[in-house]
Design an enzyme around this catalytic site. Sequence first.
Site, mmCIF file in Angstrom:
data_model
loop_
_atom_site.group_PDB
_atom_site.id
_atom_site.type_symbol
_atom_site.label_atom_id
_atom_site.label_comp_id
_atom_site.label_asym_id
_atom_site.label_seq_id
_atom_site.Cartn_x
_atom_site.Cartn_y
_atom_site.Cartn_z
ATOM 1 C CB THR A 83 -0.924 0.026 1.233
ATOM 2 O OG1 THR A 83 -1.541 1.302 1.344
ATOM 3 C CG2 THR A 83 -0.163 -0.242 2.513
ATOM 4 C CB CYS A 196 -4.221 4.694 -4.056
ATOM 5 S SG CYS A 196 -5.312 3.531 -3.225
#
Length: 233
Positions: A83, A196
Amino acid sequence: MKTIGLIGGMSWESTSVYYSYINRLVQKELGGLHSARCLLYSFDFEEIAALQRSGDWEMATEKMIEAAKFLEKGGADCIVICTNTMHLMAEDLQKACKIPVIHIVECAVEEIKKQGIDSVGLLGTKFTMEQPFYKKILEKNGIEVLVPEEEDRELVHEVIFGELCRGEFKGESKTAYLDIINRLEKKGAQGIILGCTEIPLLISQEDCRLPLFDTTFIHASKAVRFALSHSER
């Protein structure tokens, strides 16, 4: 082959893409029935998301360090945080571990420089777009970072948590993202960082004329290069 330690589950939607990319890249490189040696520590994302919402980054850092040490003790040769946002505490993880943390932003910098780009738009969670940890590394490498206006940042963030992390991919959200990219281009962006790991589930290079930097694929590729390298430790 070295063992890749994955800190995932944030969300599991993109972690599954990491796993797929890593194994396909290893198979492409080695052929046959080869696949990657991986260890996965997968969080219950609601637990982490609650800490993000409350701004309790200290507790979030403690949990991330615990996960990294778990992987290290299990035999991982490197740590891959699956992430972008949680790279906020990547330096803390590196200090706590003896094995390398492969930093997603540093991987992105390599790819951006290869294309000779010095101004990029950044899409991601509000934490990634608004806190300095991401932009600091890019700007240190001479890359100007442009972020959407506040209203657009809110939309990008809400789509990530309200849709993409839940496996929902809506046409209107894709159109909204592309409109935001167009506005970033007008501000001078020469390329766009998909900062992202869920965003590439919604938009791809074929949707956009500007170069898109898919941080999930870039990060996974670097992890595979490390795993198959004899010189990197």
